[in-house]
Design a protein around this motif. Sequence first.
Motif, PDB file in Angstrom:
ATOM      1  N   ARG A 110      12.184  16.733   0.534  1.00  0.00           N
ATOM      2  CA  ARG A 110      12.948  16.060  -0.532  1.00  0.00           C
ATOM      3  C   ARG A 110      12.076  15.132  -1.366  1.00  0.00           C
ATOM      4  NH1 ARG A 110      16.001  15.456   4.106  1.00  0.00           N
ATOM      5  NH2 ARG A 110      17.784  16.862   4.266  1.00  0.00           N
ATOM      6  N   PHE A 111      10.913  14.747  -0.844  1.00  0.00           N
ATOM      7  CA  PHE A 111      10.041  13.835  -1.576  1.00  0.00           C
ATOM      8  C   PHE A 111       9.469  14.463  -2.834  1.00  0.00           C
ATOM      9  CE2 PHE A 111       8.889  11.849   2.780  1.00  0.00           C
ATOM     10  CZ  PHE A 111      10.026  11.054   2.740  1.00  0.00           C
ATOM     11  N   ALA A 112       9.289  15.788  -2.831  1.00  0.00           N
ATOM     12  CA  ALA A 112       8.659  16.434  -3.993  1.00  0.00           C
ATOM     13  C   ALA A 112       8.722  17.947  -3.877  1.00  0.00           C
ATOM     14  CB  ALA A 112       7.196  16.003  -4.121  1.00  0.00           C
ATOM     15  N   GLY A 113       8.812  18.598  -5.031  1.00  0.00           N
ATOM     16  CA  GLY A 113       8.604  20.028  -5.088  1.00  0.00           C
ATOM     17  C   GLY A 113       7.118  20.310  -5.254  1.00  0.00           C
ATOM     18  N   VAL A 114       6.784  21.555  -5.520  1.00  0.00           N
ATOM     19  CA  VAL A 114       5.390  21.927  -5.737  1.00  0.00           C
ATOM     20  C   VAL A 114       5.034  21.684  -7.202  1.00  0.00           C
ATOM     21  CG1 VAL A 114       3.706  23.803  -5.711  1.00  0.00           C
ATOM     22  CG2 VAL A 114       5.433  23.645  -3.891  1.00  0.00           C
ATOM     23  N   PRO A 166      22.769  20.206  -3.859  1.00  0.00           N
ATOM     24  CA  PRO A 166      22.416  20.091  -5.285  1.00  0.00           C
ATOM     25  C   PRO A 166      21.186  19.208  -5.446  1.00  0.00           C
ATOM     26  CG  PRO A 166      24.343  18.734  -4.771  1.00  0.00           C
ATOM     27  CD  PRO A 166      24.047  19.546  -3.538  1.00  0.00           C
ATOM     28  N   ALA A 167      20.531  19.322  -6.576  1.00  0.00           N
ATOM     29  CA  ALA A 167      19.267  18.612  -6.791  1.00  0.00           C
ATOM     30  C   ALA A 167      19.414  17.100  -6.721  1.00  0.00           C
ATOM     31  CB  ALA A 167      18.677  19.016  -8.137  1.00  0.00           C
ATOM     32  N   ASP A 168      20.580  16.571  -7.085  1.00  0.00           N
ATOM     33  CA  ASP A 168      20.761  15.118  -7.103  1.00  0.00           C
ATOM     34  C   ASP A 168      21.391  14.575  -5.827  1.00  0.00           C
ATOM     35  OD1 ASP A 168      23.273  16.209  -7.411  1.00  0.00           O
ATOM     36  OD2 ASP A 168      23.830  14.999  -9.164  1.00  0.00           O
ATOM     37  N   SER A 169      21.478  15.385  -4.802  1.00  0.00           N
ATOM     38  CA  SER A 169      22.114  14.950  -3.559  1.00  0.00           C
ATOM     39  C   SER A 169      21.302  13.866  -2.857  1.00  0.00           C
ATOM     40  CB  SER A 169      22.294  16.136  -2.615  1.00  0.00           C
ATOM     41  OG  SER A 169      22.805  15.706  -1.363  1.00  0.00           O
ATOM     42  N   LYS A 170      21.996  12.911  -2.260  1.00  0.00           N
ATOM     43  CA  LYS A 170      21.368  11.873  -1.455  1.00  0.00           C
ATOM     44  C   LYS A 170      21.563  12.125   0.039  1.00  0.00           C
ATOM     45  CE  LYS A 170      20.244   9.711  -5.216  1.00  0.00           C
ATOM     46  NZ  LYS A 170      18.844   9.775  -5.705  1.00  0.00           N
ATOM     47  N   GLU A 171      22.149  13.260   0.356  1.00  0.00           N
ATOM     48  CA  GLU A 171      22.379  13.601   1.754  1.00  0.00           C
ATOM     49  C   GLU A 171      21.053  13.772   2.485  1.00  0.00           C
ATOM     50  OE1 GLU A 171      25.240  13.888   3.459  1.00  0.00           O
ATOM     51  OE2 GLU A 171      26.415  13.289   1.697  1.00  0.00           O
ATOM     52  N   LEU A 172      21.044  13.444   3.774  1.00  0.00           N
ATOM     53  CA  LEU A 172      19.839  13.581   4.583  1.00  0.00           C
ATOM     54  C   LEU A 172      19.873  14.828   5.455  1.00  0.00           C
ATOM     55  CD1 LEU A 172      19.349   9.857   5.663  1.00  0.00           C
ATOM     56  CD2 LEU A 172      18.174  11.111   3.847  1.00  0.00           C
ATOM     57  N   TYR A 173      20.926  15.613   5.324  1.00  0.00           N
ATOM     58  CA  TYR A 173      21.030  16.873   6.059  1.00  0.00           C
ATOM     59  C   TYR A 173      21.206  17.985   5.039  1.00  0.00           C
ATOM     60  CZ  TYR A 173      22.746  20.511   9.211  1.00  0.00           C
ATOM     61  OH  TYR A 173      22.908  21.681   9.907  1.00  0.00           O
ATOM     62  N   GLY A 174      20.382  18.990   5.128  1.00  0.00           N
ATOM     63  CA  GLY A 174      20.475  20.088   4.178  1.00  0.00           C
ATOM     64  C   GLY A 174      19.158  20.305   3.460  1.00  0.00           C
ATOM     65  N   VAL A 175      19.144  21.298   2.569  1.00  0.00           N
ATOM     66  CA  VAL A 175      17.908  21.675   1.890  1.00  0.00           C
ATOM     67  C   VAL A 175      18.078  21.575   0.381  1.00  0.00           C
ATOM     68  CG1 VAL A 175      18.521  24.140   1.999  1.00  0.00           C
ATOM     69  CG2 VAL A 175      16.136  23.465   1.662  1.00  0.00           C
ATOM     70  N   SER A 176      17.081  20.992  -0.266  1.00  0.00           N
ATOM     71  CA  SER A 176      17.105  20.821  -1.717  1.00  0.00           C
ATOM     72  C   SER A 176      16.795  22.149  -2.409  1.00  0.00           C
ATOM     73  CB  SER A 176      16.075  19.769  -2.129  1.00  0.00           C
ATOM     74  OG  SER A 176      16.367  18.518  -1.527  1.00  0.00           O
ATOM     75  N   PRO A 177      17.295  22.336  -3.622  1.00  0.00           N
ATOM     76  CA  PRO A 177      17.167  23.639  -4.274  1.00  0.00           C
ATOM     77  C   PRO A 177      15.725  24.064  -4.529  1.00  0.00           C
ATOM     78  CG  PRO A 177      18.083  21.989  -5.783  1.00  0.00           C
ATOM     79  CD  PRO A 177      18.120  21.401  -4.420  1.00  0.00           C
ATOM     80  N   TRP A 178      14.816  23.091  -4.771  1.00  0.00           N
ATOM     81  CA  TRP A 178      13.439  23.478  -5.070  1.00  0.00           C
ATOM     82  C   TRP A 178      12.695  24.037  -3.850  1.00  0.00           C
ATOM     83  CZ3 TRP A 178      15.214  18.411  -5.887  1.00  0.00           C
ATOM     84  CH2 TRP A 178      14.906  17.491  -4.884  1.00  0.00           C
ATOM     85  N   ALA A 179      13.267  23.881  -2.643  1.00  0.00           N
ATOM     86  CA  ALA A 179      12.607  24.396  -1.442  1.00  0.00           C
ATOM     87  C   ALA A 179      13.053  25.809  -1.071  1.00  0.00           C
ATOM     88  CB  ALA A 179      12.852  23.457  -0.266  1.00  0.00           C
ATOM     89  N   ILE A 180      14.062  26.329  -1.764  1.00  0.00           N
ATOM     90  CA  ILE A 180      14.533  27.690  -1.470  1.00  0.00           C
ATOM     91  C   ILE A 180      14.672  28.527  -2.735  1.00  0.00           C
ATOM     92  CG2 ILE A 180      15.693  27.146   0.718  1.00  0.00           C
ATOM     93  CD1 ILE A 180      18.332  26.908  -0.853  1.00  0.00           C
ATOM     94  N   ASP A 181      14.148  28.022  -3.841  1.00  0.00           N
ATOM     95  CA  ASP A 181      14.270  28.726  -5.112  1.00  0.00           C
ATOM     96  C   ASP A 181      13.399  29.988  -5.115  1.00  0.00           C
ATOM     97  OD1 ASP A 181      13.085  29.174  -8.029  1.00  0.00           O
ATOM     98  OD2 ASP A 181      15.073  28.266  -8.222  1.00  0.00           O
ATOM     99  N   PRO A 182      13.979  31.160  -5.286  1.00  0.00           N
ATOM    100  CA  PRO A 182      13.180  32.392  -5.211  1.00  0.00           C
ATOM    101  C   PRO A 182      12.140  32.509  -6.307  1.00  0.00           C
ATOM    102  CG  PRO A 182      15.420  32.879  -5.913  1.00  0.00           C
ATOM    103  CD  PRO A 182      15.413  31.441  -5.487  1.00  0.00           C
TER     104      PRO A 182
END
Length: 333
Positions: A163-167, A288-304
């Motif tokens: 969640r800290f950063a995408g590539v 979603p990209a703006d989520s503050k949740e600590l459980y789950g995966v951010s969209p930039w980590a699974i974007d095909p």
Amino acid sequence: MQMLQHPIPSGFGPKTTAEEALGATDLSGKLAIVTGGYAGLGLETVRVLVKAGATVVIPARDVEKARAALDGMPRIEIGSLDLADPASIDAFARDFVASGRAVDLLINNAGVMATPLSHDARGYERQFATNHLGHFQLAGRLWPSLLKSGKARVIALSSGGHRFAGVDFDDPNYQRRAYDAWKAYGQAKTANALFAVGLDKRGQDRGVRAFSVHPGVIMTELTRYVSLEDMQAIGFRDAEGNLTPFLLDRMKTVEQGAATTIWCATSPQLDGMGGLYCEDCDVSPALPADSKELYGVSPWAIDPNDAERLWALSEELTGVSAPRRRSAPTMPG
């Protein structure tokens, strides 16, 4: 975003141990390769796999340390490999492929976290090079052995730190932008998750599936570069240096931390699936990209699409070419 990126649910949870996640699964006759399998989560992963009957090969940067940690375990093989040294990766993989054996499980467990800025001999930032590029090259060189299994799984250890950063595809190696150790860690962990997406796409019709894993919050040697001030800044320790209630509520034992790796590597619940980010012995929800949740995966980590961009970049940086069609027999360099 993948339609399957949501909890199954599996029936397990954050307190599940690696042995509980394995259950009665018999791994006799199976061969696993576990990087970093001689300390922390990797050591527990190896212990559980061996207990279930598997043969486990441990590529180690510190061979003597690995021998001491693994002393007395049956069906253990130790090889020399440094994920930041491309020549050592090639040598390890070349020797293994030449043995003619199949790899049933490749567990990319080794890694570094929040290190001071440094670059390898190629000019690649250390966290990106070690956590992602080294494992990308290893999987590529071992591709013939993965295909030989007919039912292989590749597990990439990611982290909630994705969640800290995408590539940053324009400057992944911090050659022009200011260095931030935690953003560099986030980039590397995002890359681990995207690697699983890309590899699964290429391997799924050939008997190779891939998953990424967030093991949870565990105190291991991985934190050796993290200062008290850093721990306080991210809310893990209070002003007196004590672990905060926030962290204590989420802390896992090593046995619990290795559980999702073991579940992803062995569970029949995941048959027919792949390219998924998992935690707490289940598939994580997509956030979603703006989520503050600590459980789950951010969209930039699974974007095909980002997975394809990363794959192309990784090929360019390592010189390892990916299979592009089903008839391709290997991942040649």
